[in-house]
Design a protein around this motif. Structure first.
Motif, PDB file in Angstrom:
ATOM      1  N   GLN A  32      44.487-112.363 -29.370  1.00  0.00           N
ATOM      2  CA  GLN A  32      46.111-113.241 -30.551  1.00  0.00           C
ATOM      3  C   GLN A  32      46.383-113.870 -30.269  1.00  0.00           C
ATOM      4  OE1 GLN A  32      47.638-110.620 -31.624  1.00  0.00           O
ATOM      5  NE2 GLN A  32      46.218-108.695 -31.197  1.00  0.00           N
ATOM      6  N   ALA A  33      45.585-115.359 -29.178  1.00  0.00           N
ATOM      7  CA  ALA A  33      46.524-116.363 -29.112  1.00  0.00           C
ATOM      8  C   ALA A  33      45.410-117.226 -29.552  1.00  0.00           C
ATOM      9  CB  ALA A  33      46.156-116.686 -27.038  1.00  0.00           C
ATOM     10  N   GLN A  34      44.243-117.110 -30.092  1.00  0.00           N
ATOM     11  CA  GLN A  34      43.092-117.817 -30.566  1.00  0.00           C
ATOM     12  C   GLN A  34      44.103-117.271 -31.885  1.00  0.00           C
ATOM     13  OE1 GLN A  34      39.542-115.712 -30.082  1.00  0.00           O
ATOM     14  NE2 GLN A  34      39.177-116.557 -28.108  1.00  0.00           N
ATOM     15  N   GLN A  35      44.610-116.294 -32.912  1.00  0.00           N
ATOM     16  CA  GLN A  35      44.753-116.199 -33.680  1.00  0.00           C
ATOM     17  C   GLN A  35      46.118-117.358 -34.059  1.00  0.00           C
ATOM     18  OE1 GLN A  35      42.827-113.251 -35.106  1.00  0.00           O
ATOM     19  NE2 GLN A  35      41.888-113.724 -32.795  1.00  0.00           N
ATOM     20  N   ALA A  36      46.776-117.489 -33.729  1.00  0.00           N
ATOM     21  CA  ALA A  36      47.093-118.960 -33.650  1.00  0.00           C
ATOM     22  C   ALA A  36      46.644-120.021 -33.837  1.00  0.00           C
ATOM     23  CB  ALA A  36      48.983-118.603 -32.734  1.00  0.00           C
ATOM     24  N   ASP A  37      45.433-120.052 -33.126  1.00  0.00           N
ATOM     25  CA  ASP A  37      44.740-121.326 -33.171  1.00  0.00           C
ATOM     26  C   ASP A  37      44.865-122.622 -34.096  1.00  0.00           C
ATOM     27  OD1 ASP A  37      44.557-121.167 -30.381  1.00  0.00           O
ATOM     28  OD2 ASP A  37      42.497-120.677 -30.238  1.00  0.00           O
ATOM     29  N   PRO A  38      44.145-121.912 -35.107  1.00  0.00           N
ATOM     30  CA  PRO A  38      44.251-122.448 -36.587  1.00  0.00           C
ATOM     31  C   PRO A  38      45.365-123.922 -37.259  1.00  0.00           C
ATOM     32  CG  PRO A  38      43.202-120.858 -37.012  1.00  0.00           C
ATOM     33  CD  PRO A  38      44.014-120.257 -35.603  1.00  0.00           C
ATOM     34  N   VAL A  39      46.773-123.127 -36.495  1.00  0.00           N
ATOM     35  CA  VAL A  39      48.219-123.697 -36.976  1.00  0.00           C
ATOM     36  C   VAL A  39      48.431-124.684 -36.025  1.00  0.00           C
ATOM     37  CG1 VAL A  39      50.595-123.382 -37.392  1.00  0.00           C
ATOM     38  CG2 VAL A  39      48.736-121.759 -38.255  1.00  0.00           C
ATOM     39  N   VAL A  40      48.560-123.940 -34.138  1.00  0.00           N
ATOM     40  CA  VAL A  40      48.464-125.584 -33.702  1.00  0.00           C
ATOM     41  C   VAL A  40      47.666-127.079 -34.087  1.00  0.00           C
ATOM     42  CG1 VAL A  40      48.376-125.711 -30.974  1.00  0.00           C
ATOM     43  CG2 VAL A  40      49.225-123.432 -32.092  1.00  0.00           C
ATOM     44  N   THR A  41      46.214-126.050 -33.871  1.00  0.00           N
ATOM     45  CA  THR A  41      45.664-127.847 -34.560  1.00  0.00           C
ATOM     46  C   THR A  41      45.889-128.946 -35.799  1.00  0.00           C
ATOM     47  OG1 THR A  41      43.862-126.877 -33.854  1.00  0.00           O
ATOM     48  CG2 THR A  41      43.481-128.534 -35.552  1.00  0.00           C
ATOM     49  N   LYS A  42      46.788-127.562 -36.675  1.00  0.00           N
ATOM     50  CA  LYS A  42      47.154-128.083 -37.788  1.00  0.00           C
ATOM     51  C   LYS A  42      48.399-129.243 -37.537  1.00  0.00           C
ATOM     52  CE  LYS A  42      45.404-125.075 -42.119  1.00  0.00           C
ATOM     53  NZ  LYS A  42      45.191-124.463 -43.223  1.00  0.00           N
ATOM     54  N   LEU A  43      48.846-128.576 -37.012  1.00  0.00           N
ATOM     55  CA  LEU A  43      50.359-129.237 -36.432  1.00  0.00           C
ATOM     56  C   LEU A  43      49.992-130.795 -35.622  1.00  0.00           C
ATOM     57  CD1 LEU A  43      52.789-126.237 -35.751  1.00  0.00           C
ATOM     58  CD2 LEU A  43      53.204-127.720 -37.429  1.00  0.00           C
ATOM     59  N   ARG A  44      49.037-130.529 -34.623  1.00  0.00           N
ATOM     60  CA  ARG A  44      48.416-131.545 -33.560  1.00  0.00           C
ATOM     61  C   ARG A  44      48.543-132.761 -34.787  1.00  0.00           C
ATOM     62  NH1 ARG A  44      46.270-127.992 -29.126  1.00  0.00           N
ATOM     63  NH2 ARG A  44      48.372-127.293 -27.948  1.00  0.00           N
ATOM     64  N   TRP A  45      47.639-132.412 -35.781  1.00  0.00           N
ATOM     65  CA  TRP A  45      46.245-133.344 -36.813  1.00  0.00           C
ATOM     66  C   TRP A  45      47.609-133.931 -37.746  1.00  0.00           C
ATOM     67  CZ3 TRP A  45      42.687-136.278 -34.883  1.00  0.00           C
ATOM     68  CH2 TRP A  45      41.679-135.762 -33.867  1.00  0.00           C
ATOM     69  N   ASP A  46      48.623-133.170 -37.647  1.00  0.00           N
ATOM     70  CA  ASP A  46      49.827-133.386 -38.515  1.00  0.00           C
ATOM     71  C   ASP A  46      49.816-133.311 -40.101  1.00  0.00           C
ATOM     72  OD1 ASP A  46      52.303-134.638 -39.664  1.00  0.00           O
ATOM     73  OD2 ASP A  46      52.053-136.566 -40.041  1.00  0.00           O
ATOM     74  N   TYR A  47      48.805-132.601 -39.616  1.00  0.00           N
ATOM     75  CA  TYR A  47      48.222-131.442 -41.197  1.00  0.00           C
ATOM     76  C   TYR A  47      49.301-130.626 -41.873  1.00  0.00           C
ATOM     77  CZ  TYR A  47      43.760-133.014 -39.758  1.00  0.00           C
ATOM     78  OH  TYR A  47      42.566-134.017 -39.993  1.00  0.00           O
ATOM     79  N   LYS A  48      48.827-130.508 -43.879  1.00  0.00           N
ATOM     80  CA  LYS A  48      50.119-129.396 -43.802  1.00  0.00           C
ATOM     81  C   LYS A  48      49.660-128.484 -43.127  1.00  0.00           C
ATOM     82  CE  LYS A  48      52.189-128.613 -48.973  1.00  0.00           C
ATOM     83  NZ  LYS A  48      51.149-128.961 -50.515  1.00  0.00           N
ATOM     84  N   VAL A  49      50.935-127.592 -43.054  1.00  0.00           N
ATOM     85  CA  VAL A  49      51.492-126.555 -42.507  1.00  0.00           C
ATOM     86  C   VAL A  49      52.307-125.634 -43.744  1.00  0.00           C
ATOM     87  CG1 VAL A  49      52.249-126.926 -40.423  1.00  0.00           C
ATOM     88  CG2 VAL A  49      50.825-124.953 -40.653  1.00  0.00           C
ATOM     89  N   ASP A  50      52.092-124.375 -43.743  1.00  0.00           N
ATOM     90  CA  ASP A  50      53.777-123.931 -44.071  1.00  0.00           C
ATOM     91  C   ASP A  50      54.329-123.484 -42.431  1.00  0.00           C
ATOM     92  OD1 ASP A  50      51.796-122.350 -46.990  1.00  0.00           O
ATOM     93  OD2 ASP A  50      53.171-124.537 -46.865  1.00  0.00           O
ATOM     94  N   LEU A  51      55.764-122.929 -43.100  1.00  0.00           N
ATOM     95  CA  LEU A  51      56.750-122.209 -42.287  1.00  0.00           C
ATOM     96  C   LEU A  51      56.148-121.128 -42.159  1.00  0.00           C
ATOM     97  CD1 LEU A  51      59.106-122.617 -40.084  1.00  0.00           C
ATOM     98  CD2 LEU A  51      60.679-121.814 -42.046  1.00  0.00           C
ATOM     99  N   GLY A  52      55.653-120.304 -43.133  1.00  0.00           N
ATOM    100  CA  GLY A  52      54.950-118.871 -42.610  1.00  0.00           C
ATOM    101  C   GLY A  52      54.077-118.213 -41.917  1.00  0.00           C
ATOM    102  N   ASP A  53      53.748-120.212 -41.967  1.00  0.00           N
ATOM    103  CA  ASP A  53      52.401-119.629 -41.361  1.00  0.00           C
ATOM    104  C   ASP A  53      52.181-119.685 -39.934  1.00  0.00           C
ATOM    105  OD1 ASP A  53      50.268-119.111 -43.623  1.00  0.00           O
ATOM    106  OD2 ASP A  53      50.361-121.490 -43.727  1.00  0.00           O
ATOM    107  N   VAL A  54      53.691-121.246 -39.827  1.00  0.00           N
ATOM    108  CA  VAL A  54      53.848-120.954 -38.014  1.00  0.00           C
ATOM    109  C   VAL A  54      54.487-119.967 -37.261  1.00  0.00           C
ATOM    110  CG1 VAL A  54      55.571-122.665 -36.470  1.00  0.00           C
ATOM    111  CG2 VAL A  54      54.277-123.412 -38.636  1.00  0.00           C
ATOM    112  N   ARG A  55      55.388-118.928 -38.144  1.00  0.00           N
ATOM    113  CA  ARG A  55      56.157-117.846 -38.660  1.00  0.00           C
ATOM    114  C   ARG A  55      55.544-117.234 -38.083  1.00  0.00           C
ATOM    115  NH1 ARG A  55      61.907-116.301 -39.845  1.00  0.00           N
ATOM    116  NH2 ARG A  55      62.169-117.857 -40.986  1.00  0.00           N
ATOM    117  N   LEU A  56      54.321-116.104 -38.400  1.00  0.00           N
ATOM    118  CA  LEU A  56      53.168-116.149 -38.024  1.00  0.00           C
ATOM    119  C   LEU A  56      52.138-115.957 -37.109  1.00  0.00           C
ATOM    120  CD1 LEU A  56      51.224-115.112 -41.637  1.00  0.00           C
ATOM    121  CD2 LEU A  56      52.336-112.982 -40.160  1.00  0.00           C
TER     122      LEU A  56
END
Length: 232
Positions: A32-56
């Motif tokens: 389950q934690a791995q499902q969040a990894d792509p969003v965490v990576t985008k946030l750490r590298w300051d890539y564009k990410v939607d709030l909806g993706d963060v919620r998921l």
């Protein structure tokens, strides 16, 4: 002899079943934690990410924690909750922002209570409390813990300096002396001092930074040069 072999096999079999039973929640939590990894990576590298993706991603970590409530999982979720609350481009209500920050604080209180040697997590707790309450000793306490636990972690020096500047009015005289010595030391140890200029956002910030490095040879001229480069 045959009886002992049978007992040994029975014990090994029982142990294997027990191992599977114990490991299953950990494996489910990790998945389950791995499902969040792509969003965490985008946030750490300051890539564009939607709030909806963060919620998921937060929901994935909710499930991970339900399976395996470790300190690390709580810290991971705090990172996403803090991002949801503080990333400037995300649209949220003030009530949502407060709720997410309070949940992030609770996660870090749990995580750091079980694993207190995490300098970055202490720094995040300082940011979250600043977001909830403004400058205060409750924000300063984890900031100082971050310095104590990971003083030489160069990637967070800029964030620390900004937090020092943001909390300056709430420091005691002794704390001001302590962080002043710390900032001067980071100046001496920094191979590239551009992050000092990046941390300066207002004329008052500049005044304080110049004060911190007042005794460092050549610091005033170098700050002037770095700030001029930043403004180009």
């Amino acid at each position: 002899m045959i009886i002992f072999e049978w007992l040994l096999r029975a014990l090994l079999g029982g142990g294997g079943a027990l191992l599977v039973w114990v490991a299953w929640p950990v494996s489910k939590g990790a998945w389950q934690a791995q499902q969040a990894d792509p969003v965490v990576t985008k946030l750490r590298w300051d890539y564009k990410v939607d709030l909806g993706d963060v919620r998921l991603a937060i929901e994935s970590l909710d499930r991970a924690i339900a399976f395996d409530p470790t300190a690390t999982r709580h810290m991971q979720r705090s990172e996403l909750l803090a991002a949801a609350a503080l990333v400037p481009t995300f649209e949220r209500t003030p009530a949502q922002r407060t709720e997410w920050l309070e949940r992030a604080e609770a996660d870090l209180n749990f995580g750091l209570g079980n694993d207190p040697g995490r300098g970055v997590q202490w720094l995040r707790l300082a940011v979250i409390r600043l977001g909830l309450e403004g400058p205060s000793q409750r924000s300063i306490a984890p900031l100082l813990m971050s310095i104590d636990t990971s003083p030489m972690m160069l990637p967070v020096w800029q964030a620390r300096l900004q937090l020092i500047l943001d909390n300056w009015q709430a420091f005691t005289p002794q704390q001001r002396e302590y962080v002043g010595i710390y900032v001067a030391r980071t100046w001496r140890l920094s191979p590239n001092k551009r992050w000092f200029a990046a941390a300066i956002r207002t004329p008052l910030d500049e005044l304080f930074v110049r004060y911190f490095v007042r005794d460092e040879p050549g610091a005033q001229d170098e700050l002037t040069r770095l700030l001029a480069e930043k403004r180009k």
